[in-house]
Design an enzyme around this catalytic site. Sequence first.
Site, short mmCIF file in Angstrom:
data_model
loop_
_atom_site.label_atom_id
_atom_site.label_comp_id
_atom_site.label_asym_id
_atom_site.label_seq_id
_atom_site.Cartn_x
_atom_site.Cartn_y
_atom_site.Cartn_z
N ASP A 1 0.73 1.08 -8.93
CA ASP A 1 1.38 -0.15 -8.49
C ASP A 1 2.28 -0.71 -9.59
O ASP A 1 2.18 -0.32 -10.76
CB ASP A 1 0.31 -1.17 -8.08
CG ASP A 1 0.79 -2.07 -6.97
OD1 ASP A 1 1.24 -1.55 -5.94
OD2 ASP A 1 0.72 -3.30 -7.12
N ASP B 1 0.76 6.33 -5.61
CA ASP B 1 1.59 5.79 -6.68
C ASP B 1 0.73 4.87 -7.53
O ASP B 1 -0.37 4.49 -7.14
CB ASP B 1 2.74 4.98 -6.08
CG ASP B 1 2.21 3.83 -5.21
OD1 ASP B 1 2.01 2.72 -5.76
OD2 ASP B 1 1.96 4.04 -4.02
#
Length: 266
Positions: free
Chosen positions: A206, A204
Site C-alpha cells: 500500500d 501490492d
Amino acid sequence: MNETRADVAVIGGTGFYSFLEDPETVRVETPYGDPSAPVSIGTVAGRRVAFLPRHGTAHEYAPHTIPYRANLWALRSLGVRQVLAPCAVGGLRDEVAPGDVVVPDQMVDRTYRRVPSYVEGGAVHLPFGDPYCDRLAGAVTGAADDVRHGGTMVIVEGPRFSTRAESRHYADQGWSLINMTGHPEAALAREMLQCYTPIALVTDMDAGAESGEGVGQAEVFARFKANLERLTGLLTAAIEALPDPEGCSCSTWADDMELTYQVPGL
C-alpha cells in the site's frame, strides 16, 4: 441431484470471473434486489459449487456499490452453507509481500456507506469476535504449503486507494492487509448462518508501506490475473478438503434467538 443447488460458494474478486467448467446459470430474485450477476453452478472435487463474481461480470460494481445483501441471500437460497472468498489486497507491513496468499483471522471495518446487516429491527446482535470460520481457514491453509494463516485485514471504503498517511496509520496499528470488499460480506455471511473465509492475494504494498508512486489499479489487476491458475488450484484442493458444516458455530450462534430477518431454507 438438484442441479440448481450448491453446498459451497466461491465469491470471486478482481479478475476472477470464471471458475467452473460448463456451469449452469441460475438467476435468483432476492428481497434485496438483484445480486451482482446470475449465479453459476457446477461440480468441483465432487461437490456442487456456486460461483458469483463479486463485482459483476464486467466489473460494473465498485466496492461501495456491490449488492452485498443480495449476494449472500441469493447464495443461501441455493443451499450454500460454506463460502470461500478470494480477494485482492494490499500489504501494509513487511511480514507480507506481493504474491503472498494469506488467510487472515481478524478484520477491522473502516467503511461507512454500506448497509452492513440484514437486521432492520429487533434485538438481534451478531457475535463477531472471530469474524472468519476456523474450519474453512484450516481447509484452505492445509491445501497448499505457501498459504499463510493469520493477520488483520482492514477494510476501507474505496474506491480510491489510501493516502500514505492513512496506510502508515493502519500499519502502525499492527494491521497487515488492506482491502475494499471484505465488509459487510463476512458479517452478512454469518447472519445467513454460513461459514466464510477470505483468501487474500497480496497484489501490492500500500501507498505508505514503501517508497515509490504508490499502488495503481493496473498493478493490482495484473498481479491477480497472473495468479488465477494458482488460486484455482488452491480453491479446488480446499473444496475437496472442506469439513462438514454441521454444528459449526457460524451456523449455531442463532439457535436460541428469534431472528427478525429471513434466512432462506430455515
